[in-house]
Design a protein around this motif. Structure first.
Motif, PDB file in Angstrom:
ATOM      1  N   GLN A 261       0.762  -1.256  -0.127  1.00  0.00           N
ATOM      2  CA  GLN A 261      -0.216   0.191  -0.199  1.00  0.00           C
ATOM      3  C   GLN A 261       0.877   1.384   0.010  1.00  0.00           C
ATOM      4  O   GLN A 261       0.254   2.305  -0.188  1.00  0.00           O
ATOM      5  N   LEU A 262       2.240   1.090   0.112  1.00  0.00           N
ATOM      6  CA  LEU A 262       2.937   2.288   0.371  1.00  0.00           C
ATOM      7  C   LEU A 262       3.799   2.670  -0.934  1.00  0.00           C
ATOM      8  O   LEU A 262       3.668   1.786  -1.975  1.00  0.00           O
ATOM      9  N   ASP A 263       4.113   3.822  -1.132  1.00  0.00           N
ATOM     10  CA  ASP A 263       4.789   4.287  -2.313  1.00  0.00           C
ATOM     11  C   ASP A 263       5.982   3.498  -2.323  1.00  0.00           C
ATOM     12  O   ASP A 263       6.756   3.284  -1.258  1.00  0.00           O
ATOM     13  N   PRO A 264       6.750   3.069  -3.531  1.00  0.00           N
ATOM     14  CA  PRO A 264       7.831   2.294  -3.687  1.00  0.00           C
ATOM     15  C   PRO A 264       9.091   2.592  -2.886  1.00  0.00           C
ATOM     16  O   PRO A 264       9.721   2.182  -2.153  1.00  0.00           O
ATOM     17  N   GLY A 265       9.111   4.017  -3.234  1.00  0.00           N
ATOM     18  CA  GLY A 265      10.434   4.834  -2.588  1.00  0.00           C
ATOM     19  C   GLY A 265      10.350   4.980  -1.137  1.00  0.00           C
ATOM     20  O   GLY A 265      11.320   4.467  -0.267  1.00  0.00           O
ATOM     21  N   VAL A 266       9.233   5.138  -0.583  1.00  0.00           N
ATOM     22  CA  VAL A 266       8.961   5.172   0.932  1.00  0.00           C
ATOM     23  C   VAL A 266       9.004   3.714   1.469  1.00  0.00           C
ATOM     24  O   VAL A 266       9.700   3.775   2.693  1.00  0.00           O
ATOM     25  N   GLY A 267       8.405   2.764   0.686  1.00  0.00           N
ATOM     26  CA  GLY A 267       8.626   1.602   1.486  1.00  0.00           C
ATOM     27  C   GLY A 267       9.938   0.952   1.433  1.00  0.00           C
ATOM     28  O   GLY A 267      10.304   0.339   2.322  1.00  0.00           O
ATOM     29  N   ARG A 268      10.653   1.340   0.240  1.00  0.00           N
ATOM     30  CA  ARG A 268      12.070   0.956   0.340  1.00  0.00           C
ATOM     31  C   ARG A 268      12.972   1.629   1.507  1.00  0.00           C
ATOM     32  O   ARG A 268      13.729   0.980   2.183  1.00  0.00           O
ATOM     33  N   SER A 269      12.521   2.703   1.897  1.00  0.00           N
ATOM     34  CA  SER A 269      13.386   3.473   3.142  1.00  0.00           C
ATOM     35  C   SER A 269      12.939   3.072   4.310  1.00  0.00           C
ATOM     36  O   SER A 269      13.654   2.766   4.951  1.00  0.00           O
ATOM     37  N   MET A 270      11.536   2.696   4.352  1.00  0.00           N
ATOM     38  CA  MET A 270      11.317   1.913   5.796  1.00  0.00           C
ATOM     39  C   MET A 270      11.642   0.735   5.831  1.00  0.00           C
ATOM     40  O   MET A 270      12.323   0.232   7.029  1.00  0.00           O
ATOM     41  N   ALA A 271      11.784  -0.233   4.792  1.00  0.00           N
ATOM     42  CA  ALA A 271      12.585  -1.593   4.840  1.00  0.00           C
ATOM     43  C   ALA A 271      13.969  -1.446   5.234  1.00  0.00           C
ATOM     44  O   ALA A 271      14.381  -2.245   6.198  1.00  0.00           O
ATOM     45  N   GLY A 272      14.633  -0.408   4.766  1.00  0.00           N
ATOM     46  CA  GLY A 272      16.018  -0.090   5.177  1.00  0.00           C
ATOM     47  C   GLY A 272      16.279   0.115   6.545  1.00  0.00           C
ATOM     48  O   GLY A 272      17.171  -0.597   6.918  1.00  0.00           O
ATOM     49  N   ARG A 273      15.474   0.936   7.061  1.00  0.00           N
ATOM     50  CA  ARG A 273      15.471   1.555   8.477  1.00  0.00           C
ATOM     51  C   ARG A 273      15.173   0.094   9.325  1.00  0.00           C
ATOM     52  O   ARG A 273      16.288   0.025  10.413  1.00  0.00           O
ATOM     53  N   LEU A 274      13.941  -0.648   9.180  1.00  0.00           N
ATOM     54  CA  LEU A 274      13.815  -1.765  10.068  1.00  0.00           C
ATOM     55  C   LEU A 274      14.995  -2.866   9.858  1.00  0.00           C
ATOM     56  O   LEU A 274      15.266  -3.468  10.719  1.00  0.00           O
ATOM     57  N   ALA A 275      15.390  -3.030   8.525  1.00  0.00           N
ATOM     58  CA  ALA A 275      16.456  -3.925   8.400  1.00  0.00           C
ATOM     59  C   ALA A 275      17.745  -3.639   9.234  1.00  0.00           C
ATOM     60  O   ALA A 275      18.493  -4.594   9.920  1.00  0.00           O
TER      61      ALA A 275
END
Length: 307
Positions: free
Chosen positions: A196-210
């Motif tokens: 449901q997220l924008d691809p750019g924002v989703g990648r940023s959130m995934a990077g922070r969580l990882a």
């Protein structure tokens, strides 16, 4: 799509409203406002029959300003950007940073709306909304606001998506004992909503969580693995360990069998001391199931099983 930040500093990705939905909301608002204006005009006209023409004209101008312009401003201010039309269409007016609007924002929007909507029959507002990348009219540009869609169609399923097959079991030796529940919850929420997220924002959130997960587990950042796939694989590993622990415990309890009444040893064996009956009984009753449960607990803690 536009990146918005809530008052809790949570980055959200909400969809800006486009011209069709905004036009429908504006039509509903204008219909309500004109109905109120006509009703108030009739009442005031009856009450001002004895007044001269100048007073009637002044009252008419005041009604126009108060009802057609002041009314929408007051409604947007008190409802924090949700008029009747926007409520029906699932829209809301927010600031550029995602916060709720205030009186000054509604005032600028209302003043500009009188020019680009009422005086030009919506032509200027429609052209500005079509030209703008985020569908904003001139009132939004000058006020620093944005109309967003609050109701976004989402999938009902909340299950965590499975990792790629080539990642299943790759992190079986990972120590997950230092990962807090709050981080697990944040990862699960991201994985269930990442589409449901924008691809750019989703990648940023995934990077922070990882990065936070790597810091908790003490391993090097996996090379060549997308952050979302890494998170899904680790969550899958944790679920597999929990399932093994539960099944091992159930199998150990079933293999133990019922304990004899009184906890006595066999009839031919010596009588156990009173203080050791409980420990001797549990040790004898657990049998191989206890060893399996112990090995499963060691595996769930992230350590490799003994060779």
């Amino acid at each position: 799509m536009s990146e918005l930040v809530t008052g809790d500093a949570v980055v959200l990705e909400l969809r800006p409203a486009r011209l069709p939905s905004r036009a429908l909301a504006a039509a509903i608002d204008l219909a309500v406002v004109f109905c109120v204006f006509m009703l108030v005009s009739v009442v005031v006209g009856i009450a001002s029959v004895t007044l001269d023409e100048a007073a009637v004209a002044a009252i008419g101008v005041a009604l126009f300003l108060l009802v057609l312009i002041g009314g929408p401003i007051a409604v947007e201010t008190l409802s924090h950007g949700r008029s009747l039309g926007k409520l029906a269409c699932g829209l809301r007016v927010v600031r550029d940073d995602g916060g709720p609007i205030r009186f000054r924002h509604a005032l600028v929007r209302g003043a500009m709306g009188a020019v680009e909507i009422l005086m030009t029959f919506g032509v200027v507002a429609s052209i500005a909304s079509l030209v703008s990348a985020r569908g904003r009219r001139l009132g939004d540009v000058f006020a620093g606001t944005l109309v967003i869609r609050e109701r976004v169609t989402v999938k009902r399923s909340v299950a965590v998506p499975p990792p790629p097959p080539w990642l299943v079991g790759r992190f079986s030796q990972l120590d997950l004992s230092a990962v807090p529940d709050e981080l697990w919850l944040a990862i699960r929420q991201y994985l269930t909503r990442m589409h449901q997220l924008d691809p750019g924002v989703g990648r940023s959130m995934a990077g922070r969580l990882a990065d936070e997960l790597v810091a908790r587990t003490g391993i090097a950042t996996p090379q060549g693995i997308p952050a979302a796939a890494f998170l899904a694989a680790v969550v899958h590993e944790r679920q597999a360990r929990d399932a093994r622990r539960v099944f091992s415990g159930a199998r150990g309890a079933s293999s133990a069998g019922p304990v004899p009444a009184g906890g006595a040893a066999g009839p031919a064996g010596p009588v156990a001391p009173a203080g050791s009956v409980g420990s001797g009984t549990s040790a004898g009753a657990a049998g191989p199931g206890a060893e399996e449960q112990k090995g499963s607990a060691g595996s769930s803690a992230g350590f490799a099983p003994p060779g």
